[in-house]
Scaffold this motif. Sequence first.
Motif, short mmCIF file in Angstrom:
data_model
loop_
_atom_site.label_atom_id
_atom_site.label_comp_id
_atom_site.label_asym_id
_atom_site.label_seq_id
_atom_site.Cartn_x
_atom_site.Cartn_y
_atom_site.Cartn_z
N ASP A 327 0.86 -1.18 0.00
CA ASP A 327 0.00 0.00 0.00
C ASP A 327 0.90 1.23 0.00
O ASP A 327 1.33 1.72 1.05
CB ASP A 327 -0.91 -0.01 1.23
CG ASP A 327 -1.99 1.06 1.15
OD1 ASP A 327 -2.13 1.68 0.08
OD2 ASP A 327 -2.68 1.28 2.16
N ASP A 328 1.22 1.70 -1.20
CA ASP A 328 2.21 2.76 -1.31
C ASP A 328 1.68 3.96 -2.08
O ASP A 328 0.58 3.95 -2.62
CB ASP A 328 3.49 2.24 -1.97
CG ASP A 328 3.25 1.74 -3.39
OD1 ASP A 328 2.09 1.77 -3.86
OD2 ASP A 328 4.22 1.32 -4.05
N PHE A 329 2.51 4.99 -2.13
CA PHE A 329 2.17 6.23 -2.83
C PHE A 329 3.47 6.88 -3.28
O PHE A 329 4.42 6.99 -2.50
CB PHE A 329 1.39 7.17 -1.91
CG PHE A 329 0.89 8.42 -2.59
CD1 PHE A 329 -0.26 8.39 -3.37
CD2 PHE A 329 1.56 9.63 -2.45
CE1 PHE A 329 -0.73 9.53 -3.99
CE2 PHE A 329 1.10 10.77 -3.08
CZ PHE A 329 -0.05 10.73 -3.85
N TRP A 330 3.53 7.29 -4.55
CA TRP A 330 4.71 7.93 -5.10
C TRP A 330 4.50 9.44 -5.19
O TRP A 330 3.45 9.91 -5.62
CB TRP A 330 5.02 7.40 -6.50
CG TRP A 330 5.70 6.07 -6.53
CD1 TRP A 330 5.11 4.84 -6.58
CD2 TRP A 330 7.12 5.84 -6.53
NE1 TRP A 330 6.07 3.86 -6.60
CE2 TRP A 330 7.31 4.43 -6.58
CE3 TRP A 330 8.23 6.66 -6.49
CZ2 TRP A 330 8.57 3.85 -6.60
CZ3 TRP A 330 9.50 6.08 -6.51
CH2 TRP A 330 9.65 4.69 -6.56
N CYS A 331 5.51 10.20 -4.83
CA CYS A 331 5.48 11.66 -5.03
C CYS A 331 6.90 12.19 -4.93
O CYS A 331 7.81 11.51 -4.47
CB CYS A 331 4.56 12.35 -4.01
SG CYS A 331 5.16 12.26 -2.31
N HIS A 332 7.07 13.43 -5.37
CA HIS A 332 8.38 14.07 -5.26
C HIS A 332 8.55 14.64 -3.86
O HIS A 332 7.57 14.95 -3.17
CB HIS A 332 8.50 15.20 -6.30
CG HIS A 332 9.89 15.72 -6.48
ND1 HIS A 332 10.40 16.74 -5.71
CD2 HIS A 332 10.89 15.35 -7.32
CE1 HIS A 332 11.64 16.99 -6.08
NE2 HIS A 332 11.97 16.17 -7.05
N MET A 333 9.80 14.77 -3.44
CA MET A 333 10.06 15.27 -2.09
C MET A 333 9.58 16.71 -1.90
O MET A 333 9.38 17.15 -0.76
CB MET A 333 11.55 15.16 -1.77
CG MET A 333 12.47 15.97 -2.65
SD MET A 333 14.22 15.71 -2.20
CE MET A 333 15.01 16.85 -3.34
N TYR A 334 9.39 17.46 -3.00
CA TYR A 334 8.87 18.82 -2.88
C TYR A 334 7.38 18.89 -3.19
O TYR A 334 6.83 19.98 -3.40
CB TYR A 334 9.63 19.75 -3.83
CG TYR A 334 11.09 19.92 -3.49
CD1 TYR A 334 11.52 19.95 -2.17
CD2 TYR A 334 12.05 20.05 -4.48
CE1 TYR A 334 12.86 20.10 -1.84
CE2 TYR A 334 13.41 20.20 -4.17
CZ TYR A 334 13.79 20.22 -2.85
OH TYR A 334 15.12 20.36 -2.53
#
Length: 628
Positions: A327-334
């Motif tokens: 159960d994950d989610f990808w995003c940029h650190m900003y």
Amino acid sequence: MFDGYDSCSEDTSSSSSSDESEEEVAPLPSSLPIIKNNGQVYTYPDGKSGMATCEMCGMVGVRDAFYSKTKRFCSVSCSRSYSSNSKKASILARLQGKPPTKKAKVLQKQPLVAKLAAYAQYQATLQNQVKTKTAVPVEGFSWGNYITSNNLTAAPVTCFKHAPMGTCWGDISEGVRVEVPNTDCSLPTKVFWIAGIVKLAGYNALLRYEGFENDSSVDFWCNVCGSDIHPVGWCAASGKPLVPPRTIQHKYTNWKAFLVKRLTGAKTLPPDFSQKVSESMQYPFKPSMRVEVVDKTHLCRTRVAVVDSVIGGRLRLVYEESEDKTDDFWCHMYSPLIHHIGWSRSIGHRFKRSDITKKQDGHYDAPPHLFAKVKEVDPSGEWFKEGMKLEAIDPLNLSAICVATIRKVLADGYLMIGIDGSEAADGSDWFCYHATSPSIFPVGFCEINAIELTPPRGYAKLPFKWFDYLRETDSIAAPVKLFNKEVPNHGFHIRMKLEAVDLMEPRLVCVATVTRIIHRLLRIHFDGWEEEYDQWVDCESPDLYPVGWCQLTGYQLQPPAPQTARDSQSSSSKQKKKAKSQQYKGHKKMTSLQLKEELLDGEEYNFLQGASDQESNGSASYYIKQEP
């Protein structure tokens, strides 16, 4: 510099000693000087004849033509300017890795080997880091072939301030010379030759070996930030041989004279280029850090997640309660979707408490200073209020700008927004935008900019008119002056290519094109897919990257959809109506292995066709006032 060429050349007739070369050509120095970067001058004076670099302006030229006995300057003006330059001592000191002192200026008299030590260390640092990364090739797709065959243009690296080298790309452009491996050679060892940049496409450069003139038959693409591309002079410093390509080896009898002529006045990469690349690819977020991130199943709240991996600044976050870590989610650190632990409580945002009462071993809270900062606002005067109407990008369908309502005003300038006509009774699909967010707009924004505004679902009075709708709902529009009207000089143009995250499936980074520009708002089209998959994205979004970013960071690039996928999605869209998902994943694209379909309910409307896009980076006529 040419010792390697003399000893490794396949043509024995050209391996004569320097005293047998043509008289009018002085032998090249053991290290070709390097051009200045960002006002700082990097040179390796060796006191010998041949080529020289002006220590003030960075111009490369024949040493005998330079000014003064030491041949350090190309003109009197450069000599005088340099004399008043108080930075010269600290520059040489930094180059040797020593702290600047009042006596630092004597360092320029040290042996050449000492000055090259720091430069060699820069290269070693990058090479060691490259060894730890594995580039992910995309079978059947090449950015170079794609751009060359279609005569395409890519957005420059300077458009992406969050990407590696985005703020220190400098004046790297066509004509810059570099040293690269010579693949047109039958020698058993790896040898190099000088090439010039013919065309830039993001991080990628189309290179042509020196000596091929207008012959493009051996041109090749290379990532400028890769480990196999070096400033002119690197071979001399590293003891690597320079060997002309076999195809043109017999074209000139004196390659030394040829290179002297070709390199006079030319630019190359700064000697610390590889160090800057390495530094720009260091990311503060580390695995096991805990953060608060939007709950992809209920946008109105956040949850605790743990950083699982970091690739090119993109974070794979695993929700803390996920036992199998799927159960994950990808995003940029900003990304504006992630925050420090405690953020939700501090502003009054809904938060899903974890069933895990205690931190797992090794997990720790990410420091608050690592997260993107939002602009400070003053809500003490006229401010947003609950019930005010506006226009907003729908986070569940990023191709649409919709009629929306402010449902709750939080602290620190944050707002909870709901899309009119499609809200859940419990408000579980409200979403949080900051007051300065470039994803919310005042009433009338779409009309003046010829963008199709999505009316509330089920609203029958068409075409939609804001004045009538405000009167019918007994509501008011949010004041125009409260919205962010800043338009940066972003540098994007229509038809530019880039790599973009599919925010409806944020683990995917795809080949994309800018198709519309409305001030700071970009319409991103995913190559090979229908327009219904397009997304509205801000010009400073951390989910946009230069061409070559995936190759540089080792991230998987999704190529344009094949014809079979396009046919499949086209027939699907004609047979089924559209529907919006509650999860933070809208219609998904097909990867190279499969096609995933999301359907959207509702009617299709078309408004305000024919107006031209705003390509200007200025504010222009940004908003209109709705009149009865």
